[in-house]
Design a protein around this motif. Structure first.
Motif, PDB file in Angstrom:
ATOM      1  N   ASN A   1       0.829  -1.188   0.000  1.00  0.00           N
ATOM      2  CA  ASN A   1       0.000   0.000   0.000  1.00  0.00           C
ATOM      3  C   ASN A   1       0.871   1.247   0.000  1.00  0.00           C
ATOM      4  OD1 ASN A   1      -2.650  -0.959  -0.015  1.00  0.00           O
ATOM      5  ND2 ASN A   1      -2.483  -1.520   2.146  1.00  0.00           N
ATOM      6  N   GLN A   2       0.229   2.376  -0.226  1.00  0.00           N
ATOM      7  CA  GLN A   2       0.921   3.654  -0.151  1.00  0.00           C
ATOM      8  C   GLN A   2       1.537   3.782   1.245  1.00  0.00           C
ATOM      9  OE1 GLN A   2       0.003   6.829   1.244  1.00  0.00           O
ATOM     10  NE2 GLN A   2       1.273   8.095  -0.096  1.00  0.00           N
TER      11      GLN A   2
ATOM     12  N   PRO B   1       8.736   5.669   2.907  1.00  0.00           N
ATOM     13  CA  PRO B   1       8.592   5.269   1.499  1.00  0.00           C
ATOM     14  C   PRO B   1       9.758   4.406   1.036  1.00  0.00           C
ATOM     15  CG  PRO B   1       8.424   7.651   1.758  1.00  0.00           C
ATOM     16  CD  PRO B   1       8.700   7.110   3.090  1.00  0.00           C
TER      17      PRO B   1
END
Lengths: 512, 363, 74
Positions: A296-297, A484
């Protein structure tokens, strides 16, 4: 005790280590009388080769462990149609048949009775020819297999749908499909004196430290057990800190998770017959990491992970803190809340701790009852438990209404971290007793004890809390939050000892 | 077996050790409104001693504690020193246990005998000390995150009720109260760091002792400065020295919709104190065993921990004496342990190392 | 009460000694001496609650006080 050594007690001579006899009849006699005695699933298919000098042959295999069409088509038919040159005798003949007649990709020569027994038990057919002191083992494994499906214990919304099955070969190829690199290595070991279960160690040799691989192999080799029916056996036999309730070996049913762990420098252990891969070393953070965090993000993933940590705090601590507050520190609760809580507790005859333990017990019983039942009945039980019992207990003044909320929240929050849920029950009990005795400070002492226990644990030489016991920025990027991907340039320092580079520099600059 | 603590974990261990059991006490109350000046003075005065400790450890050239000691100080003097510090560390451990058991009794459990709390603490620290310094350092880092979070939140909330005018006028009574406050702070808690000298077994590199001790000490001093000054600004300079636990009182002034937070500060106090008493017990065990020539220290932890239970009840019996002992009885013995002996040790070590180096060159 | 305290301490010591893998006499001796010290410490305040805390460094304190007279801040 090995398979053929067991028969040793009955037979005067040890047959298992003996070489085959040139005479087919003697070989068959020993197989039937000793090595494979009293086993009616063994098939002895007699036939002859064609040609002027027809030779007597027997194909021995275990029924339903082999692919029958395969044997008929690629072993029996070519053998029956072949006519080996007359002058060939003994070993030469066998080599000729193996090289020119048998149309199977997996075949090898066997020389001992014991070997034949093992092979046949593992779905290999053995061809014996009169006059030859050797046999040909033809790999024709074929038993019922489960299809590759999505694992029920680790379902995802976003991510691959494949899961491991019970077949070791299939499982290894599932991982290899994710890591198709020549650096991906596998090593086989055999465990279990009765079962000789095949165990595979999987790792990346340019990332993982070879000491770790050797240590895993050493521990697996040291296992002395008669049978290994699931990877759970191995998990318990090779783990560190055997008296700690916390898991020190991870398990997964998903090839993508196994591949991700191997990529971080861990070693995966696959056991034939088990759909669960083991991964070592296992750190506490892994219990809070889910593969979807990475698919997922990153902000969403981090949020979910944060929820998992908070849930674990809630599930272990809420009852203890509630008891401590209502019995020792009511001044810490907002005044109106104190009033409403004490109003609802007015008619309850028990002290807080009795309520908590009573309701906790009921909750655990309902859960255990629901887990093993077929789904429709399980749901009925939870409805009865949750709505009817809870409501009735409150109106009968057996427990107070806030307690129902506390126990309910505690129970539901526990399901967020399935890997640690069983331990949460124990921790909760410990905390509740300490809080009942010493208030908030009892709870603190309990926390100190748990953190001490965790700090003292190690998994395969790596401290159990590794990523939590550091203040280096690079090492905490994948703990409470997941940063990220373009930020995670390096693999974890504690696991990947060789090649730490996860991201090449130029791709790393894509981020804002 | 060499026990090796990574630099970052060692730093946090030093930090929590200093902050440790100090969090609720009224430190440097003598200095009145000039408390922040007293803190700065004490920090400046303590820094040379901290540097000195780090210097001695770095003179040992990365050797483990025992062999390093014999290298720079000789065998018998080191053992004598160890025996002296064993007493100091054990007594400090008793003080901390008594602080916590008194605090818990006063704040939360008026009907529970102090021995109960002291015994539980003794059992926990027995376990912790047996696990060793590596585990304690990991424990410190995990717990420090909780402690920092709580301190940050309480600090922000305290700011909303603080009155900066409490710090005025600056130096109204001259420099004397500032120095008195600074001396108090030196004894408790700043220079108690000497105990940690005996706890770390070996460091990663020659520079590591500096990386561990100096930033750890400085950040601890900063945290204490901020927390105590803010509390003083909340409760007022006059009453600050009257309360047993001024920071606790300050936090209880915070009202978040009729909910009170002081218990959380108590929690961090308990955690920090636990770490401190465990470290002291570990140091005491290491010193005792070293003094008698054993390399393994774990076997004496149990008797020493069990001696702490009566020790903590006997040496200091009431809260008023905690106050007194924390402020008054320390100095004489403390000067010896915290200043005189380390300086002597340092001088001898420098001379011996220089001599050895000289001989090495000559030969 | 005193008997109970001694019993508990002795029991703990015996139990831990039993757990040891090997018992070299030097270690056992130091262990027992320390344990005896701990037990004495536990028993003394029970026998006599008003027992004074010994101050081995008391003479130094007095010395310093005499030396510092007025400047003695403590």
């Amino acid at each position: 005790m090995f398979f053929w050594q067991k028969t040793k007690k009955n037979a005067p001579q040890p047959r298992g280590l003996d070489d085959l006899n040139p005479s087919l009849e003697i070989n068959l006699h020993w197989l039937k009388a000793d090595i494979l005695a009293s086993d009616e699933t063994i098939v002895y298919r007699r036939f002859k080769t064609s040609g002027a000098k027809a030779r007597d042959c027997v194909l021995v295999y275990a029924d339903n462990m082999v692919k029958h069409e395969f044997l008929s088509q690629f072993v029996l038919r070519p053998m029956m149609q072949s006519s080996p040159p007359k002058h060939l005798r003994g070993e030469e003949l066998i080599r000729y048949l193996s090289a020119n007649v048998i149309e199977s990709d997996g075949s090898e020569l066997v020389a001992r009775y014991g070997e034949i027994g093992d092979k046949i038990m593992n779905g290999v057919a053995v061809l014996l020819v009169d006059g030859c002191p050797l046999g040909i083992a033809v790999d024709a494994k074929g038993w019922p297999k489960r299809a590759v499906t999505e694992p029920p214990s680790e379902s995802v919304v976003r991510g691959p749908r494949t899961g491991f099955s019970e077949d070791l070969g299939v499982n290894i190829s599932l991982v290899r499909l994710k890591l198709s690199s020549p650096n991906f290595k596998t090593r086989f070991l055999y465990v279990g004196t009765q079962t000789k279960t095949k165990v595979a160690i999987l790792y990346l040799d340019n990332v993982t430290s070879l000491d770790l691989v050797e240590e895993v192999a050493r521990r697996i080799d040291a296992i002395e057990i008669d049978a290994v029916l699931d990877s759970g056996y191995i998990q318990e036999m090779i783990r560190d800190a055997p008296y700690s309730p916390f898991p020190t070996i991870g398990h997964t049913e998903r090839p993508d998770v196994a591949a991700a762990k191997i990529l971080e420098g861990r070693v995966a252990v696959l056991v034939d017959g088990s759909p669960f891969a083991l991964t070592v070393p296992y750190l506490l953070v892994e219990a809070f990491q889910v593969n979807e965090d990475y698919y997922n993000q990153w902000m969403v993933g981090s949020f979910h992970r944060l929820i998992r940590y908070i849930s674990y705090f809630i599930t272990t601590s809420t009852p203890a803190i509630y008891i401590a507050l209502i019995s020792y520190h009511p001044q810490l609760i907002p005044t109106n809340l104190v009033v409403s809580i004490s109003a609802s507790r007015k008619n309850v005859p028990f002290p807080g701790i009795v309520e908590v333990i009573l309701m906790g017990l009921v909750f655990e019983i309902l859960r255990e009852g629901g887990v093993r039942l077929p789904r429709p009945i399980g749901q009925a039980i939870s409805i009865v438990g949750a709505i009817v019992l809870g409501e009735a207990a409150v109106s009968a003044s057996l427990v107070s209404a806030p307690m129902i909320i506390v126990v309910g929240v505690t129970g539901v929050a526990g399901f967020v971290n399935p890997a640690l849920n069983d331990i949460a029950v124990l921790i909760r009990l410990l905390f509740v007793f300490l809080a009942a005795g010493l208030g908030l400070y009892g709870y603190v002492f309990g926390t100190i004890a748990i953190v001490l226990l965790l700090s003292s644990m190690e998994s395969f030489g790596v401290p159990y809390l590794s990523t939590m016991t550091t203040i280096r920025p690079q090492d905490i990027k994948d703990t409470v939050v997941r940063v990220p991907w373009w930020q995670m340039r390096l693999r974890p320092r504690y696991l990947a000892t060789k090649d730490r580079q996860r991201l090449q520099r130029r791709t790393g600059s894509k981020g804002p | 077996m060499r026990e090796h603590v990574p630099d970052d974990q060692g730093m946090i261990l030093v930090l929590l050790f200093v902050v440790g059991n100090t969090l609720v006490f009224g430190l440097g109350g003598v200095a009145g409104p000039d408390i922040w000046l007293a803190f700065l003075t004490a920090t400046v005065m303590a820094l040379p001693m901290i540097l000195l400790m780090a210097r001695v450890r770095s003179l040992m050239q990365g050797a483990a504690l025992y062999s390093g000691l014999e290298q720079v100080f000789g065998k018998w003097p080191s053992r004598g020193l160890a025996l002296v510090y064993a007493l100091y560390a054990w007594r400090l451990s008793c003080f901390v246990v008594s602080d916590v058991s008194n605090f818990v009794q006063a704040i939360a459990l008026p009907n529970t005998p102090k021995v109960v709390v002291a015994s539980i603490l003794a059992l926990l620290m027995l376990w912790a000390a047996k696990e060793g310094v590596e585990v304690l350092a990991r424990f410190a880092v995990v717990m420090s995150k909780v402690v920092f979070a709580v301190l940050l939140v309480t600090f922000i909330l305290l700011l909303s009720v603080a009155n900066p005018a409490e710090f005025l006028p600056v130096m109204y009574d001259g420099a004397k109260p500032v120095f008195l406050g600074a001396f108090q702070l030196l004894d408790f808690p700043f220079l108690e760091v000497v105990v940690l000298f005996w706890v770390f077994d070996c460091f990663s590199s020659k520079r590591s002792p500096f990386k561990v001790f100096v930033p750890g000490f400085l950040s601890a001093a900063l945290i204490l400065l901020v927390m105590t000054s803010t509390s003083l600004a909340v409760v007022g300079a006059d009453r600050y020295s009257v309360f047993y636990f001024p920071i606790w009182t300050a936090v209880s002034r915070i009202n978040v919709s009729t909910m009170r937070l002081e218990a959380i500060v108590g929690v961090t106090f308990a955690i920090g104190s636990f770490l401190k008493m465990a470290v002291c017990l570990l140091a005491a065990s290491r010193c005792v065993t070293y003094a008698f020539g054993f390399s393994d220290y774990r076997f004496v932890v149990t008797p020493l921990a069990l001696a702490v239970i009566p020790g903590s009840q006997w040496l200091i019996t009431t809260l008023m004496e905690v106050e007194k002992s924390a402020i008054k009885t320390y100095p004489t013995s403390a000067t010896i342990y915290q200043v005189v002996l380390p300086v002597v040790f340092w001088v001898v070590a420098e001379i011996r190392v220089a001599k050895a180096r000289h001989q090495g060159k000559g030969g | 009460m005193v008997g109970l305290v001694i019993l508990v301490y002795a029991a703990v010591a015996a139990f831990e000694l039993w757990l040891w893998a090997e018992r070299p006499w030097q270690k056992v001796l130091l262990y027992l001496v320390l344990f005896a010290g701990a037990t004495t410490l536990a028993v003394l305040p029970v026998l006599n609650p008003d027992l004074k805390v010994p101050e081995p460094l008391g003479f130094l304190e007095k010395l310093l006080k005499r030396l510092w007279q007025k400047g003695g801040s403590v």
